[in-house]
Design a protein around this motif. Sequence first.
Motif, PDB file in Angstrom:
ATOM      1  N   ARG A  55       0.796  -1.303  -0.139  1.00  0.00           N
ATOM      2  CA  ARG A  55      -0.152   0.091  -0.094  1.00  0.00           C
ATOM      3  C   ARG A  55       0.991   1.192   0.172  1.00  0.00           C
ATOM      4  O   ARG A  55       0.416   2.339  -0.622  1.00  0.00           O
ATOM      5  CB  ARG A  55      -0.916  -0.194   1.105  1.00  0.00           C
ATOM      6  CG  ARG A  55      -2.102  -1.199   0.863  1.00  0.00           C
ATOM      7  CD  ARG A  55      -3.147  -1.251   2.152  1.00  0.00           C
ATOM      8  NE  ARG A  55      -4.158  -2.169   1.789  1.00  0.00           N
ATOM      9  CZ  ARG A  55      -5.142  -2.177   2.469  1.00  0.00           C
ATOM     10  NH1 ARG A  55      -5.460  -1.518   3.409  1.00  0.00           N
ATOM     11  NH2 ARG A  55      -5.997  -3.092   2.021  1.00  0.00           N
ATOM     12  N   ARG A  71      -8.247  -2.654  11.232  1.00  0.00           N
ATOM     13  CA  ARG A  71      -8.466  -1.401  10.533  1.00  0.00           C
ATOM     14  C   ARG A  71      -7.302  -1.066   9.707  1.00  0.00           C
ATOM     15  O   ARG A  71      -7.470  -0.763   8.390  1.00  0.00           O
ATOM     16  CB  ARG A  71      -8.014  -0.258  11.578  1.00  0.00           C
ATOM     17  CG  ARG A  71      -8.051   1.292  10.916  1.00  0.00           C
ATOM     18  CD  ARG A  71      -9.261   1.748  10.463  1.00  0.00           C
ATOM     19  NE  ARG A  71     -10.164   1.969  11.614  1.00  0.00           N
ATOM     20  CZ  ARG A  71     -11.545   2.123  11.389  1.00  0.00           C
ATOM     21  NH1 ARG A  71     -12.087   2.131  10.229  1.00  0.00           N
ATOM     22  NH2 ARG A  71     -12.337   2.184  12.616  1.00  0.00           N
ATOM     23  N   SER A 104      -4.310   6.986   6.071  1.00  0.00           N
ATOM     24  CA  SER A 104      -5.218   6.898   4.803  1.00  0.00           C
ATOM     25  C   SER A 104      -4.896   5.972   3.845  1.00  0.00           C
ATOM     26  O   SER A 104      -5.647   5.635   3.119  1.00  0.00           O
ATOM     27  CB  SER A 104      -5.352   8.635   4.681  1.00  0.00           C
ATOM     28  OG  SER A 104      -4.303   8.924   3.939  1.00  0.00           O
ATOM     29  N   SER A 124      -4.822   1.975   5.756  1.00  0.00           N
ATOM     30  CA  SER A 124      -6.043   1.231   6.403  1.00  0.00           C
ATOM     31  C   SER A 124      -6.856   0.713   5.187  1.00  0.00           C
ATOM     32  O   SER A 124      -6.797   1.362   4.059  1.00  0.00           O
ATOM     33  CB  SER A 124      -6.683   2.202   7.252  1.00  0.00           C
ATOM     34  OG  SER A 124      -7.133   3.335   6.547  1.00  0.00           O
ATOM     35  N   GLY A 125      -7.888  -0.150   5.615  1.00  0.00           N
ATOM     36  CA  GLY A 125      -8.745  -0.419   4.377  1.00  0.00           C
ATOM     37  C   GLY A 125      -8.963  -2.014   4.248  1.00  0.00           C
ATOM     38  O   GLY A 125      -8.190  -2.745   4.687  1.00  0.00           O
ATOM     39  N   ASP A 178      -9.107  -5.574   3.130  1.00  0.00           N
ATOM     40  CA  ASP A 178      -8.342  -6.737   2.385  1.00  0.00           C
ATOM     41  C   ASP A 178      -8.962  -8.079   2.642  1.00  0.00           C
ATOM     42  O   ASP A 178      -8.885  -8.537   3.915  1.00  0.00           O
ATOM     43  CB  ASP A 178      -6.949  -6.627   2.733  1.00  0.00           C
ATOM     44  CG  ASP A 178      -5.974  -7.435   1.837  1.00  0.00           C
ATOM     45  OD1 ASP A 178      -6.494  -8.682   1.459  1.00  0.00           O
ATOM     46  OD2 ASP A 178      -4.915  -6.827   1.383  1.00  0.00           O
ATOM     47  N   SER A 217     -10.767  -8.119   8.460  1.00  0.00           N
ATOM     48  CA  SER A 217     -10.558  -6.726   7.879  1.00  0.00           C
ATOM     49  C   SER A 217     -11.800  -5.824   8.253  1.00  0.00           C
ATOM     50  O   SER A 217     -12.681  -6.281   7.690  1.00  0.00           O
ATOM     51  CB  SER A 217      -9.892  -6.842   6.755  1.00  0.00           C
ATOM     52  OG  SER A 217      -9.673  -5.506   5.954  1.00  0.00           O
ATOM     53  N   THR A 260     -14.212  -3.431   6.945  1.00  0.00           N
ATOM     54  CA  THR A 260     -14.813  -2.726   5.682  1.00  0.00           C
ATOM     55  C   THR A 260     -14.997  -1.310   5.682  1.00  0.00           C
ATOM     56  O   THR A 260     -14.996  -0.488   4.416  1.00  0.00           O
ATOM     57  CB  THR A 260     -16.004  -3.398   5.200  1.00  0.00           C
ATOM     58  OG1 THR A 260     -17.047  -3.204   6.179  1.00  0.00           O
ATOM     59  CG2 THR A 260     -15.874  -4.907   4.888  1.00  0.00           C
ATOM     60  N   GLU A 261     -15.395  -0.707   6.873  1.00  0.00           N
ATOM     61  CA  GLU A 261     -15.452   0.806   6.843  1.00  0.00           C
ATOM     62  C   GLU A 261     -14.460   1.779   6.500  1.00  0.00           C
ATOM     63  O   GLU A 261     -13.310   1.242   6.931  1.00  0.00           O
ATOM     64  CB  GLU A 261     -16.182   1.118   8.103  1.00  0.00           C
ATOM     65  CG  GLU A 261     -15.968   2.820   8.584  1.00  0.00           C
ATOM     66  CD  GLU A 261     -16.332   2.811  10.126  1.00  0.00           C
ATOM     67  OE1 GLU A 261     -17.192   3.939  10.356  1.00  0.00           O
ATOM     68  OE2 GLU A 261     -15.667   2.259  10.886  1.00  0.00           O
ATOM     69  N   ASP A 262     -14.344   2.754   5.712  1.00  0.00           N
ATOM     70  CA  ASP A 262     -13.188   3.458   5.449  1.00  0.00           C
ATOM     71  C   ASP A 262     -12.761   4.272   6.590  1.00  0.00           C
ATOM     72  O   ASP A 262     -13.630   4.748   7.512  1.00  0.00           O
ATOM     73  CB  ASP A 262     -13.339   4.509   4.186  1.00  0.00           C
ATOM     74  CG  ASP A 262     -13.701   3.673   2.872  1.00  0.00           C
ATOM     75  OD1 ASP A 262     -13.005   2.539   2.584  1.00  0.00           O
ATOM     76  OD2 ASP A 262     -14.443   4.232   1.859  1.00  0.00           O
ATOM     77  N   PHE A 263     -11.524   4.456   6.690  1.00  0.00           N
ATOM     78  CA  PHE A 263     -10.983   5.747   7.895  1.00  0.00           C
ATOM     79  C   PHE A 263     -11.260   6.929   7.345  1.00  0.00           C
ATOM     80  O   PHE A 263     -10.883   7.445   6.361  1.00  0.00           O
ATOM     81  CB  PHE A 263      -9.472   5.135   8.033  1.00  0.00           C
ATOM     82  CG  PHE A 263      -8.970   5.966   8.848  1.00  0.00           C
ATOM     83  CD1 PHE A 263      -9.029   6.294  10.427  1.00  0.00           C
ATOM     84  CD2 PHE A 263      -7.978   7.103   8.281  1.00  0.00           C
ATOM     85  CE1 PHE A 263      -8.536   7.301  10.882  1.00  0.00           C
ATOM     86  CE2 PHE A 263      -7.330   8.304   8.993  1.00  0.00           C
ATOM     87  CZ  PHE A 263      -7.724   8.148  10.448  1.00  0.00           C
ATOM     88  N   THR A 264     -11.947   7.489   8.154  1.00  0.00           N
ATOM     89  CA  THR A 264     -12.119   9.213   8.107  1.00  0.00           C
ATOM     90  C   THR A 264     -11.610   9.935   8.979  1.00  0.00           C
ATOM     91  O   THR A 264     -12.022   9.827  10.090  1.00  0.00           O
ATOM     92  CB  THR A 264     -13.594   9.231   7.744  1.00  0.00           C
ATOM     93  OG1 THR A 264     -14.189   8.571   6.699  1.00  0.00           O
ATOM     94  CG2 THR A 264     -14.014  10.636   7.330  1.00  0.00           C
TER      95      THR A 264
END
Length: 461
Positions: free
Chosen positions: A113, A200, A231, A234-235, A237, A243, A245-249
């Motif tokens: 990544r 995360r 950013s 994370s994400g 996989d 893992s 599924t929610e995006d890190f904001t």
Amino acid sequence: MSDNRNVTAPHYLTATEMAHLVKTRQVSAVELLQAHLDRIEQVNPQVNAIVTLVAEQALKAGEAGDAGEATGPLHGVPVAHKDLVDTKGIRTTYGSPLYADHVPDKDDVIVERLRAAGAILVGKTNTPEFGTGSHTVNEVFGATRNPYDLTRSAGGSSGGAAAALATGMVPLAGGSDMGGSLRNPASFCNVVGLRPTPGRVPALSEQAAWYTLSVPGPMARTVDDLTLMMSVISGFDARSPYSITEDFTPDERDVAGLRVAWSPDLGGLPVDPGTAAVTATAPGVFERLGARVEQVELDLSDAEDAFRVYRAWYYALAFGELDGLGANTSWNVEQGRKVTGADLARAERSRSGLYHRMAAFFDTYDVLIAPVSQVPPFPVEDPYVSEINGVRLPDYLAWMRSAYWISVLHAPAASVPAGFTPSGLPVGVQIIGRPFADATVLRAARAFEQATGHGLRRPPL
């Protein structure tokens, strides 16, 4: 006295600043890399943080980056990876003589990544054998020394990463954390690190795919850089069964009104007076920022047995078939061979109960603040801490309780510089949030960092 002589040097810019300069072509990736390679040559012999340097490969990547368009948010930014993490075509020893010449044929997901985001790998950072313990020393490369006092430990097991960050060898580094392996060295070296909520940042394992005590995470010199790195790494996989599924904001709000619980000892743990004096200043900082702070009494003692049982089980699983292990790793394997089904059942009950009790706790509070480590950096020749504030400890693990009790909670936790002892040794404060509230932890960490400025104090190298 604060030593800020190198604050504005290229190698002490933030990763965010570096990425902007390269993107806008104010600085080339090669120029940026060369500044870091010069810094590595200057200071690494003193601290022994980067143990495998790939300067030629990095410069070629920089040349290719300068010849093309920006590939991602970290285009041209130097990064180092812990020597536990597989890097394709680059020696990865895991800190063990058994793997002294090992060269993986694939990258770990965090490496994938960061490469995809344009970051350029400059080398591997030192770690104890298989990340065992919070003191970075091994038979392959020796000890990593604390850049604020070369007679002291840099912590571990991400000690090489923390020392490299503190001395300006890289602006970003990958770490990992089972019992404090990311938070402890961040505290010892006056940098920042985040143990994310498990899942995360995906952790891949062919042997223990469901094991959640050990997590990969970001390390940097500023919380903004931690957030930037999160950013990227994370994400979801699918190779990791838990893992997220929610995006890190990121959460960029201030902390006015934030509900902060303060525990000076996490329920009665011994704490060195120097560490206690520094961390005791943290509640006042949050109060001045408008947060609502309350000192609390906690009982996290169930985490002790749960952590030790799960850790021991993992060591027997992961390393039990290897011969020639070092003393600490061997001890953990032997403990794991003694684990019974009844032990695992008891540990699971304890951990489940603790999870639900802390869920109720976080209905009242947004974050919990506490010491990261119970001691400041200790002499580098000592294998571990055997006594804290007059309390003798039973084994080499016990001094890390303030970190590993938190690991059991399935919660995000950051280490942020909180100040220095009278002798100039760094001390960090731990900011802990409810599971999945990584953004809230970073929000609190950023506010604390900017209010205090402790992270701007550089080592006198």
